[in-house]
Enzyme design. Structure first.
Site, PDB file in Angstrom:
ATOM      1  N   GLU A  39      12.713  23.777 -76.794  1.00 25.66           N
ATOM      2  CA  GLU A  39      11.871  23.677 -74.680  1.00 25.66           C
ATOM      3  C   GLU A  39      10.415  23.154 -75.541  1.00 25.66           C
ATOM      4  OE1 GLU A  39       9.647  24.697 -72.493  1.00 25.66           O
ATOM      5  OE2 GLU A  39      11.397  25.589 -72.629  1.00 25.66           O
ATOM      6  N   LEU A  43       8.559  28.755 -74.979  1.00 27.51           N
ATOM      7  CA  LEU A  43       9.348  29.723 -74.836  1.00 27.51           C
ATOM      8  C   LEU A  43       8.964  30.914 -73.459  1.00 27.51           C
ATOM      9  CD1 LEU A  43      11.509  31.356 -78.663  1.00 27.51           C
ATOM     10  CD2 LEU A  43      12.231  29.351 -76.345  1.00 27.51           C
ATOM     11  N   GLY A  44       9.989  31.070 -73.170  1.00 28.19           N
ATOM     12  CA  GLY A  44       9.548  31.302 -71.592  1.00 28.19           C
ATOM     13  C   GLY A  44      10.043  31.054 -70.501  1.00 28.19           C
ATOM     14  N   VAL A  46       8.691  27.956 -67.193  1.00 31.00           N
ATOM     15  CA  VAL A  46       7.947  28.377 -65.857  1.00 31.00           C
ATOM     16  C   VAL A  46       8.025  29.790 -65.221  1.00 31.00           C
ATOM     17  CG1 VAL A  46       8.075  27.732 -63.361  1.00 31.00           C
ATOM     18  CG2 VAL A  46       7.789  26.107 -65.251  1.00 31.00           C
ATOM     19  N   LYS A  56       3.316  37.969 -60.199  1.00 34.37           N
ATOM     20  CA  LYS A  56       3.380  39.258 -59.874  1.00 34.37           C
ATOM     21  C   LYS A  56       2.922  40.122 -60.536  1.00 34.37           C
ATOM     22  CE  LYS A  56       7.001  37.885 -57.635  1.00 34.37           C
ATOM     23  NZ  LYS A  56       7.026  36.112 -57.343  1.00 34.37           N
ATOM     24  N   ALA A 119      14.462  16.085 -75.486  1.00 34.36           N
ATOM     25  CA  ALA A 119      15.563  15.994 -75.371  1.00 34.36           C
ATOM     26  C   ALA A 119      15.570  15.407 -74.267  1.00 34.36           C
ATOM     27  CB  ALA A 119      16.297  17.055 -75.446  1.00 34.36           C
ATOM     28  N   TYR A 186       8.151  32.336 -50.555  1.00 29.84           N
ATOM     29  CA  TYR A 186       8.124  33.889 -51.049  1.00 29.84           C
ATOM     30  C   TYR A 186       6.709  33.322 -51.729  1.00 29.84           C
ATOM     31  CZ  TYR A 186       9.887  32.251 -55.452  1.00 29.84           C
ATOM     32  OH  TYR A 186      10.339  31.973 -56.506  1.00 29.84           O
ATOM     33  N   ALA A 321      14.502  33.112 -60.369  1.00 26.43           N
ATOM     34  CA  ALA A 321      14.781  33.356 -61.912  1.00 26.43           C
ATOM     35  C   ALA A 321      16.081  33.987 -62.099  1.00 26.43           C
ATOM     36  CB  ALA A 321      13.371  34.270 -62.552  1.00 26.43           C
ATOM     37  N   HIS A 445      15.583  63.916 -50.597  1.00 24.22           N
ATOM     38  CA  HIS A 445      14.593  63.580 -49.374  1.00 24.22           C
ATOM     39  C   HIS A 445      13.302  64.930 -50.180  1.00 24.22           C
ATOM     40  CE1 HIS A 445      12.383  65.180 -45.784  1.00 24.22           C
ATOM     41  NE2 HIS A 445      12.462  65.693 -45.950  1.00 24.22           N
TER      42      HIS A 445
END
Length: 477
Positions: A39, A43-44, A46, A56, A119, A186, A321, A445
């Site tokens: 990477e 890490l993680g 975008v 979010k 890479a 979205y 994702a 309900h």
């Protein structure tokens, strides 16, 4: 830069540490493979740093802020509230940091080699890794490309603190006084609703006449946007932008000649992506790509070069994702001999607006275009008891059914709980549920999911909380 004298051998080399890459790395390690994960940033990917988590965090903050007015109606006194952008930035940054540390811990716990660098392929079995001060060669049995994509920019436009994309929006340090958004996905919708609820004056322009949703949901969305005083320009194309010291003027064109200019403090351009593969040396391995450069893969995540796989936004198809995660794990499993595959026909699509939107399967229009004889049922959230308790009565639920077989073809919802409830719809479609499979079970309900029961029962006129349709009086003439 120092060049290594020999190639280090690995069973699997993964390029990209986003959702597709790190899920694949962990699954491959679980199956006993020696894995190197490369990477170039954090890490993680975008999703964690510039996409899902920040966006979010924004939509949830906006939802919480806008719901404060409902507290008073419930007997809860709330002093005058304000939104502080700096505090919000610190909040989502802390969430991102915590999740990043979690990913790093999982990579370490699974004994995955993690390298920071860039890479590029030398052949279909060798890859070079440049860490800035050291270059090392790796020889691999399998490779996975999970490098994501980059937001497009309009021609002759450059990024600035006033013209931003979904990736640079988070560099803002203040709430925009006014925000112009160009795009119909979205992210564009989420940003429009969130910034409006936080206090910005929002305008959105789309190149088509809608957002690609089922017609009933589209109609309700347009009503909600209008209610929130978000101006929408439909069928307008981007022509140009002119940036001043304290504002930006965007010029749009409609029907080839009609021009409209909008002056705003900030512009979000969210109209498409390009694959992030330019520096990978793909020309050395002749991987098949589409006309926009996205990697073409099969149901096992394999590219046209059988030992090289790809996952996520750098591949053809939707940019989600959830897609990347499924493709990454499928690739890892297939490399080890498992007959794993994925199918993107039933991927839930979620928009974290307020109220949220979620759908899975075919829209009514798509089903008819496919040749199905369709029957539908829908129910307004204003008739749902728990939605009334929450004070969130906007939206509706809609079920699309094949008239001949009674098989459910699509489930669409706009309203409180939609994002969480749509997974049940995905299960139903995966299991080829019929009308009676959704109408027979007992529903809790009061609960939001009763809207689905009412929608499915309305197909046959059995919905309890839907007034009977007025019959046309027969003419006596």
């Amino acid at each position: 830069m120092v060049v290594g004298d020999f190639a280090t051998k690995r069973q699997l080399v993964i390029i990209g540490g986003g959702p597709g890459g790190y899920h694949a790395a962990i699954r491959a390690a679980q199956l006993g493979m020696e894995v190197t994960l490369i990477e170039k940033e954090k890490l993680g990917g975008v999703c964690l740093h510039k996409g899902c988590i920040p966006s979010k965090s924004l939509t949830q903050s906006a939802s919480n802020f806008s719901s404060l007015s409902q507290f008073k109606n419930m007997g809860i006194s709330v002093s005058e509230a304000s939104f502080e952008y700096d505090t919000f930035s610190n909040y989502y940054s802390s969430v991102v940091t915590g999740l990043q540390k979690g990913v790093e811990a999982l990579i370490k716990a699974n004994k995955i080699e993690h390298l920071t660098g860039t890479a590029s392929f030398m052949s279909s079995e060798r890859i070079g890794i440049d860490s800035g001060h050291h270059f090392e060669m790796y020889e691999f049995e399998h490779a996975l490309i999970a490098t994501g994509s980059l937001p497009l920019l309009p021609e002759q436009a450059t990024l600035s603190n006033r013209l931003v994309t979904p990736h640079t929006l988070w560099e803002l340090r203040e709430l925009p006084g006014s925000l112009f958004i160009y795009g119909d996905d979205y992210f564009a919708l989420e940003a429009a609703m969130a910034y409006k609820q936080l206090g910005s004056d929002v305008t959105i322009a789309i190149p088509s006449d809608g957002f690609g949703l089922d017609a009933s949901i589209e109609k309700e969305l347009q009503r909600v946007l209008k209610k929130n005083k978000i101006k929408v320009f439909k069928n307008h194309l981007w022509e140009s932008t002119e940036e001043m010291s304290d504002s930006v003027t965007v010029t749009l064109i409609k029907d080839g000649d009609e021009k409209v200019s909008v002056e705003t403090s900030h512009v979000l351009y969210a109209a498409g992506y390009s694959p992030n593969v330019d520096s990978l040396g793909l020309e050395a391995i002749s991987i098949e790509r589409d006309e926009n450069g996205f990697i073409i893969i099969n149901e096992h995540s394999q590219s046209s070069v059988s030992n090289i796989y790809a996952a996520g936004d750098c591949t053809i198809g939707m940019k989600l994702a959830s897609k990347a995660i499924k493709q990454g794990k499928t690739a890892a499993e297939h490399m080890t001999g498992l007959q794993s595959m994925f199918n993107l026909s039933l991927v839930p699509y979620v928009v974290h607006t307020n109220p949220p939107i979620a759908s899975v399967g075919m829209t009514e229009e798509q089903a008819r275009a496919e040749g199905y004889e369709v029957k539908t049922g829908q129910f307004s959230m204003s008739g749902n008891g728990f939605a009334s308790i929450l004070g969130q009565k906007e939206g509706l639920s809609k079920i699309v059914i094949d008239s001949k077989s009674d098989v459910v073809l699509g489930i669409h919802m706009m309203g409180a709980g939609a994002a969480e409830m749509i997974q049940a719809g995905t299960f139903a479609l995966e299991m080829v549920a019929r009308e009676e499979d959704l109408s027979y079970p007992v529903y809790a309900h009061p609960a939001l999911n009763e809207a689905w029961l009412e929608a499915i029962e309305s197909v046959s006129g059995k919905a309890i909380h839907v007034p009977p349709a007025r019959k046309k009086e027969k003419s006596s003439v």
